[in-house]
Design a protein around this motif. Structure first.
Motif, mmCIF file in Angstrom:
data_model
loop_
_atom_site.group_PDB
_atom_site.id
_atom_site.type_symbol
_atom_site.label_atom_id
_atom_site.label_comp_id
_atom_site.label_asym_id
_atom_site.label_seq_id
_atom_site.Cartn_x
_atom_site.Cartn_y
_atom_site.Cartn_z
ATOM 1 N N ASN A 135 0.813 -1.224 0.000
ATOM 2 C CA ASN A 135 0.000 0.000 0.000
ATOM 3 C C ASN A 135 0.840 1.264 0.000
ATOM 4 O OD1 ASN A 135 -2.428 -1.369 -0.129
ATOM 5 N ND2 ASN A 135 -2.516 -1.646 2.092
ATOM 6 N N HIS A 136 2.039 1.193 0.532
ATOM 7 C CA HIS A 136 2.950 2.337 0.486
ATOM 8 C C HIS A 136 3.085 2.809 -0.964
ATOM 9 C CE1 HIS A 136 6.556 4.750 1.328
ATOM 10 N NE2 HIS A 136 7.108 4.201 0.270
ATOM 11 N N LEU A 137 3.229 1.842 -1.855
ATOM 12 C CA LEU A 137 3.427 2.180 -3.263
ATOM 13 C C LEU A 137 2.081 2.357 -3.984
ATOM 14 C CD1 LEU A 137 5.621 2.677 -5.257
ATOM 15 C CD2 LEU A 137 5.766 0.244 -5.713
ATOM 16 N N ILE A 138 1.154 1.449 -3.716
ATOM 17 C CA ILE A 138 -0.111 1.457 -4.459
ATOM 18 C C ILE A 138 -0.945 2.700 -4.148
ATOM 19 C CG2 ILE A 138 -2.347 0.260 -4.624
ATOM 20 C CD1 ILE A 138 -0.785 -2.374 -4.653
ATOM 21 N N SER A 139 -0.843 3.211 -2.910
ATOM 22 C CA SER A 139 -1.653 4.396 -2.563
ATOM 23 C C SER A 139 -0.819 5.672 -2.609
ATOM 24 C CB SER A 139 -2.271 4.217 -1.182
ATOM 25 O OG SER A 139 -1.250 4.095 -0.222
ATOM 26 N N GLY A 197 -0.074 7.068 -7.917
ATOM 27 C CA GLY A 197 0.229 6.721 -9.307
ATOM 28 C C GLY A 197 -1.006 6.983 -10.169
ATOM 29 N N LYS A 198 -0.778 7.129 -11.445
ATOM 30 C CA LYS A 198 -1.892 7.486 -12.344
ATOM 31 C C LYS A 198 -2.780 6.297 -12.680
ATOM 32 C CE LYS A 198 1.220 8.935 -15.316
ATOM 33 N NZ LYS A 198 2.415 8.776 -14.451
ATOM 34 N N ARG A 199 -2.306 5.091 -12.444
ATOM 35 C CA ARG A 199 -3.035 3.872 -12.835
ATOM 36 C C ARG A 199 -3.283 3.851 -14.345
ATOM 37 N NH1 ARG A 199 -5.613 2.256 -7.353
ATOM 38 N NH2 ARG A 199 -3.671 2.644 -6.253
ATOM 39 N N LEU A 200 -2.309 4.321 -15.078
ATOM 40 C CA LEU A 200 -2.430 4.428 -16.526
ATOM 41 C C LEU A 200 -2.620 3.058 -17.178
ATOM 42 C CD1 LEU A 200 -2.346 6.441 -18.812
ATOM 43 C CD2 LEU A 200 0.154 6.329 -18.795
ATOM 44 N N ARG A 201 -1.814 2.093 -16.780
ATOM 45 C CA ARG A 201 -1.859 0.780 -17.439
ATOM 46 C C ARG A 201 -3.192 0.066 -17.231
ATOM 47 N NH1 ARG A 201 2.676 2.534 -15.621
ATOM 48 N NH2 ARG A 201 4.656 2.415 -16.731
ATOM 49 N N PRO A 202 -3.690 -0.022 -15.983
ATOM 50 C CA PRO A 202 -5.021 -0.655 -15.842
ATOM 51 C C PRO A 202 -6.126 0.129 -16.562
ATOM 52 C CG PRO A 202 -4.271 0.277 -13.735
ATOM 53 C CD PRO A 202 -3.094 0.300 -14.660
ATOM 54 N N MET A 203 -5.988 1.449 -16.608
ATOM 55 C CA MET A 203 -6.999 2.220 -17.353
ATOM 56 C C MET A 203 -6.977 1.848 -18.831
ATOM 57 S SD MET A 203 -7.496 6.041 -15.802
ATOM 58 C CE MET A 203 -5.856 6.681 -16.066
ATOM 59 N N LEU A 204 -5.784 1.563 -19.353
ATOM 60 C CA LEU A 204 -5.686 1.159 -20.762
ATOM 61 C C LEU A 204 -6.415 -0.170 -20.993
ATOM 62 C CD1 LEU A 204 -1.971 2.091 -21.586
ATOM 63 C CD2 LEU A 204 -4.040 3.288 -22.351
#
Ligand code: 2DE
Ligand code: MG
Ligand code: MG
Ligand code: MG
Ligand code: MG
Length: 324
Positions: A37-41, A44-51
């Motif tokens: 969660n340190h990294l996940i929250s 980040g833009k979450r660009l890849r999952p949005m793609l």
């Protein structure tokens, strides 16, 4: 260019992806959710999952599998970042201390492994063997790209083609896979699967070219990473390849001393940036990025006009505009 339109169009699906991410980082071993969660929250833009979500939508996919695949893609990405900061000995990530600076290299590697495992479990749950093939192949290719980079490290004789092979593997392949699984889930014709993969591949190449420019031409505060990391590591990125190729003997001696022998003094990063400016190395790297961006947009040609397609075109412009 902006990702706002994409964010808006995938918002409902993305909420489900985020819930999935949260539940799948859970573990009784408390260090796992802490590190993850340190990294996940960390914004980040979450660009890849949005793609992945965007391409599934473009493919007219009406099922549920895209949510878990998008979460898998983000887990794979997070795993690569945890491992990357260990490999690169980076201290900052997204404006925070990297996980390895807080919990150590061991924890970073192992929690990355956990996330990779969770990613593959979700892919199996989705049940598309083809999607599993694409994403697991991407994992192997990413690692290959990193090993190629390691082999080329500190070698000023690295060519532009060798550099391109590295970034196709370490960065662009995940973008390509994230995109390709959309039309795969939607059962769309092979031509559309290939077009989606090509969009992702070219966008990913452009993205990494810009990343490599920013490592010399960016501002640490805005970047959330330290400028000059690549230089200090002796990493041979395209700005270096171009400046080295265009340099005179004295300049080449400088590059060899700094990058191959690792003898780096206080003013050497500034000197390197000066040589890149003299030889237009950052400018021409960005020109290459724009070329790949244009090819990404071209790859969308066989999809009919739609708000989602427009949003994807804007993502390309956004990635290119990160550089200024
Ligand atoms: C970004 O390059 C590339 C990331 C790929 C890292 C993959 C590793 C293999 P950068 P920044 C380490 C692990 C593979 C898995 C888990 C499948 O330029 O500037 O170092 O953001 O990125 O540090
Ligand atoms: Mg790195
Ligand atoms: Mg790296
Ligand atoms: Mg970088
Ligand atoms: Mg780096």
């Amino acid at each position: 260019g902006s990702i706002d339109q994409l964010v808006e169009l995938v918002a409902a699906d993305m909420e489900r992806v985020n819930a999935t991410i949260l539940s799948r980082t859970g573990s009784d071993v408390t260090m796992i959710p802490e590190v993850a969660n340190h990294l996940i929250s960390s914004g980040g833009k979450r660009l890849r999952p949005m793609l992945t979500l965007a391409m599934a939508n473009l493919a007219g996919y009406a099922g549920e599998g895209h949510v878990k695949l998008a979460a898998s893609v983000e887990f794979m990405h997070t795993a690569t970042l945890l491992h990357d900061d260990v490999v690169d000995e980076s201290e900052l990530r997204r404006g925070r201390l990297s996980a390895r600076m807080v919990w150590g290299n061991e924890a970073s590697v192992l929690v990355g492994d956990f996330l990779l495992g969770q990613a593959f479990r979700m892919m199996v749950e989705v049940g598309s063997l083809r999607a599993l093939d694409i994403l697991s192949s991407a994992a192997a290719t990413i690692a290959e790209g990193e090993v190629m980079q390691l082999a080329a490290a500190k070698n000023t004789a690295t060519t532009e083609d060798e550099y391109l092979a590295v970034i196709r593997g370490k960065t662009a392949e995940l973008f390509a896979a994230a995109c390709e699984v959309g039309p795969v889930l939607g059962g769309r014709p092979k031509a559309e699967q290939t077009a989606a993969a090509s969009f992702g591949m070219n966008l990913g190449i452009a993205f990494q070219l810009v990343d490599d420019v920013l490592d010399y031409g960016g501002k640490s505060a805005k970047l959330g990473k330290n400028v000059g990391d690549d230089f200090r590591e002796g990493k041979i990125t395209l700005p270096v390849v171009l400046a080295f190729r265009r340099g005179n003997d004295v300049e080449r001696e400088f590059w060899v001393r700094a990058l191959e022998q690792g003898k780096i003094g206080d003013n050497d990063l500034n000197h390197a940036i000066g040589l890149m400016t003299k030889h237009r190395a950052l400018e021409d790297t960005l020109n290459r990025a724009h070329h790949y961006g244009a090819m990404a947009v071209d790859a969308l040609a066989l999809f009919p006009p739609s708000p989602m397609k427009g949003a994807l075109e804007q993502v390309v412009a956004f990635c290119l505009a990160r550089s200024h």
